[in-house]
Design a protein around this motif. Sequence first.
Motif, PDB file in Angstrom:
ATOM      1  N   ALA A 126       0.817  -1.227   0.113  1.00 31.47           N
ATOM      2  CA  ALA A 126      -0.049  -0.054  -0.028  1.00 31.47           C
ATOM      3  C   ALA A 126       0.848   1.366  -0.045  1.00 31.47           C
ATOM      4  CB  ALA A 126      -0.824   0.041   1.117  1.00 31.47           C
ATOM      5  N   MET A 127       1.981   1.305   0.734  1.00 30.44           N
ATOM      6  CA  MET A 127       2.911   2.428   1.048  1.00 30.44           C
ATOM      7  C   MET A 127       3.557   2.668  -0.490  1.00 30.44           C
ATOM      8  SD  MET A 127       2.032   4.151   3.469  1.00 30.44           S
ATOM      9  CE  MET A 127       3.385   5.186   3.382  1.00 30.44           C
ATOM     10  N   ASP A 128       4.024   1.459  -1.057  1.00 34.18           N
ATOM     11  CA  ASP A 128       4.545   1.500  -2.301  1.00 34.18           C
ATOM     12  C   ASP A 128       4.069   2.064  -3.608  1.00 34.18           C
ATOM     13  OD1 ASP A 128       7.197   0.283  -1.394  1.00 34.18           O
ATOM     14  OD2 ASP A 128       6.777  -1.652  -2.135  1.00 34.18           O
ATOM     15  N   ALA A 129       2.467   1.736  -3.413  1.00 28.46           N
ATOM     16  CA  ALA A 129       1.516   2.397  -4.452  1.00 28.46           C
ATOM     17  C   ALA A 129       1.625   3.917  -4.145  1.00 28.46           C
ATOM     18  CB  ALA A 129       0.195   1.723  -4.447  1.00 28.46           C
ATOM     19  N   LEU A 130       1.488   4.236  -2.933  1.00 31.35           N
ATOM     20  CA  LEU A 130       1.199   5.602  -2.356  1.00 31.35           C
ATOM     21  C   LEU A 130       2.655   6.607  -3.012  1.00 31.35           C
ATOM     22  CD1 LEU A 130      -0.443   5.756   0.941  1.00 31.35           C
ATOM     23  CD2 LEU A 130      -1.443   6.356  -1.320  1.00 31.35           C
ATOM     24  N   ARG A 131       3.755   5.790  -2.787  1.00 31.76           N
ATOM     25  CA  ARG A 131       4.951   6.465  -3.068  1.00 31.76           C
ATOM     26  C   ARG A 131       5.181   6.653  -4.479  1.00 31.76           C
ATOM     27  NH1 ARG A 131       6.910   2.393   0.477  1.00 31.76           N
ATOM     28  NH2 ARG A 131       7.299   3.082   2.627  1.00 31.76           N
ATOM     29  N   MET A 132       5.030   5.741  -5.380  1.00 31.44           N
ATOM     30  CA  MET A 132       4.778   5.857  -6.722  1.00 31.44           C
ATOM     31  C   MET A 132       3.996   6.917  -7.226  1.00 31.44           C
ATOM     32  SD  MET A 132       4.873   1.812  -7.973  1.00 31.44           S
ATOM     33  CE  MET A 132       4.361   2.124  -9.551  1.00 31.44           C
ATOM     34  N   LYS A 133       2.771   7.261  -6.611  1.00 28.05           N
ATOM     35  CA  LYS A 133       1.876   8.202  -6.966  1.00 28.05           C
ATOM     36  C   LYS A 133       2.519   9.614  -6.460  1.00 28.05           C
ATOM     37  CE  LYS A 133      -2.591   5.847  -6.982  1.00 28.05           C
ATOM     38  NZ  LYS A 133      -3.861   5.916  -6.487  1.00 28.05           N
ATOM     39  N   LEU A 134       3.077   9.631  -5.427  1.00 23.99           N
ATOM     40  CA  LEU A 134       3.704  10.843  -4.961  1.00 23.99           C
ATOM     41  C   LEU A 134       4.626  11.212  -5.666  1.00 23.99           C
ATOM     42  CD1 LEU A 134       3.648  13.227  -3.019  1.00 23.99           C
ATOM     43  CD2 LEU A 134       4.901  11.819  -1.380  1.00 23.99           C
ATOM     44  N   ASN A 135       5.414  10.172  -5.989  1.00 24.03           N
ATOM     45  CA  ASN A 135       6.774  10.634  -6.953  1.00 24.03           C
ATOM     46  C   ASN A 135       6.222  11.093  -8.260  1.00 24.03           C
ATOM     47  OD1 ASN A 135       8.414   9.888  -4.852  1.00 24.03           O
ATOM     48  ND2 ASN A 135       8.680   7.726  -5.927  1.00 24.03           N
ATOM     49  N   GLU A 136       5.316  10.692  -8.774  1.00 30.46           N
ATOM     50  CA  GLU A 136       4.835  11.172 -10.043  1.00 30.46           C
ATOM     51  C   GLU A 136       4.416  12.536  -9.981  1.00 30.46           C
ATOM     52  OE1 GLU A 136       3.749  11.151 -14.259  1.00 30.46           O
ATOM     53  OE2 GLU A 136       5.234   9.828 -12.891  1.00 30.46           O
ATOM     54  N   ARG A 137       3.748  12.840  -8.787  1.00 31.54           N
ATOM     55  CA  ARG A 137       3.052  14.022  -8.670  1.00 31.54           C
ATOM     56  C   ARG A 137       4.309  15.151  -8.459  1.00 31.54           C
ATOM     57  NH1 ARG A 137      -2.017  12.321  -5.044  1.00 31.54           N
ATOM     58  NH2 ARG A 137      -3.440  11.626  -6.926  1.00 31.54           N
ATOM     59  N   VAL A 138       5.293  14.671  -7.850  1.00 34.48           N
ATOM     60  CA  VAL A 138       6.467  15.546  -7.518  1.00 34.48           C
ATOM     61  C   VAL A 138       6.875  15.736  -8.602  1.00 34.48           C
ATOM     62  CG1 VAL A 138       8.756  15.660  -6.811  1.00 34.48           C
ATOM     63  CG2 VAL A 138       6.594  14.921  -5.251  1.00 34.48           C
ATOM     64  N   ARG A 139       7.226  14.805  -9.739  1.00 27.18           N
ATOM     65  CA  ARG A 139       7.731  15.225 -10.855  1.00 27.18           C
ATOM     66  C   ARG A 139       6.807  16.059 -12.015  1.00 27.18           C
ATOM     67  NH1 ARG A 139       6.985  13.536 -15.974  1.00 27.18           N
ATOM     68  NH2 ARG A 139       5.365  11.970 -15.604  1.00 27.18           N
ATOM     69  N   LEU A 140       5.391  15.753 -11.862  1.00 31.23           N
ATOM     70  CA  LEU A 140       4.675  16.754 -12.524  1.00 31.23           C
ATOM     71  C   LEU A 140       4.807  18.177 -11.948  1.00 31.23           C
ATOM     72  CD1 LEU A 140       1.488  14.626 -13.010  1.00 31.23           C
ATOM     73  CD2 LEU A 140       3.241  15.231 -14.793  1.00 31.23           C
ATOM     74  N   VAL A 141       4.725  18.330 -10.805  1.00 27.47           N
ATOM     75  CA  VAL A 141       4.874  19.621 -10.177  1.00 27.47           C
ATOM     76  C   VAL A 141       6.160  20.223 -10.445  1.00 27.47           C
ATOM     77  CG1 VAL A 141       5.033  20.916  -7.814  1.00 27.47           C
ATOM     78  CG2 VAL A 141       3.261  19.464  -8.063  1.00 27.47           C
ATOM     79  N   ALA A 142       7.176  19.476 -10.470  1.00 23.00           N
ATOM     80  CA  ALA A 142       8.680  19.996 -10.905  1.00 23.00           C
ATOM     81  C   ALA A 142       8.454  20.800 -12.177  1.00 23.00           C
ATOM     82  CB  ALA A 142       9.643  18.928 -10.622  1.00 23.00           C
ATOM     83  N   GLN A 143       7.938  19.856 -13.172  1.00 21.40           N
ATOM     84  CA  GLN A 143       7.892  20.125 -14.732  1.00 21.40           C
ATOM     85  C   GLN A 143       6.952  21.428 -14.843  1.00 21.40           C
ATOM     86  OE1 GLN A 143       6.666  16.338 -16.293  1.00 21.40           O
ATOM     87  NE2 GLN A 143       8.565  15.729 -16.705  1.00 21.40           N
ATOM     88  N   LYS A 144       5.709  21.339 -14.091  1.00 18.18           N
ATOM     89  CA  LYS A 144       4.891  22.301 -14.338  1.00 18.18           C
ATOM     90  C   LYS A 144       5.187  23.841 -13.803  1.00 18.18           C
ATOM     91  CE  LYS A 144       0.081  23.525 -13.149  1.00 18.18           C
ATOM     92  NZ  LYS A 144      -1.125  23.214 -12.310  1.00 18.18           N
ATOM     93  N   HIS A 145       6.128  23.656 -12.844  1.00 20.70           N
ATOM     94  CA  HIS A 145       6.641  24.967 -12.196  1.00 20.70           C
ATOM     95  C   HIS A 145       8.203  25.268 -12.523  1.00 20.70           C
ATOM     96  CE1 HIS A 145       2.733  25.578 -10.367  1.00 20.70           C
ATOM     97  NE2 HIS A 145       2.880  24.206  -9.902  1.00 20.70           N
TER      98      HIS A 145
END
Length: 177
Positions: free
Chosen positions: A115-134
């Motif tokens: 469960a935590m691995d799935a959340l980490r993967m989602k968060l890592n993807e979101r961090v990547r998207l925020v980094a790219q967007k901003h």
Amino acid sequence: MKKLLFLSILLATLSIQAMAQVKIGYFSYDAAIKSMPEYQASLDSVQAIRKEYEGEAQRAEEEFNTKYEEFLDSYDRLATSIRRKRQAEMQQLLESNVKFREETRRRISRTEEEAMDALRMKLNERVRLVAQKHGFSLILNTDNNACPFIDPMLGEDITALLNEDITTLSGEEIKQK
């Protein structure tokens, strides 16, 4: 000498310009993961599984206790061979219950990790998207005192940006990007 001085000034200016283009962000990974809507759902799911296993373990323990009491009540009336047979059965039942509890701990631990691995993967993807967007070049995790000080002139706390994107981005939007 003038050429050397000019070259030094030019290199210093280029390095300052290059540094100005590097945008650094930072945030608390733990706080971000706990702010995800999926976090509580994951905790609830793991808790439901834990409760189910604990209920089964409790039922097995009660069954063992009942059989053990019956065995003790009839102990004096039993023939020696029957007594030994029932003692062996009780030992097997006890070992089975211990193995079940150990397996339960492993399964719950594995479920929590998945469960935590799935959340980490989602968060890592979101961090990547925020980094790219901003336009961030680097994102730092401030947990565990990894970065005890970050100069606000050089870095930006992206927690608000990340939380905003966490609540507005759906799984489909992440997959499309």
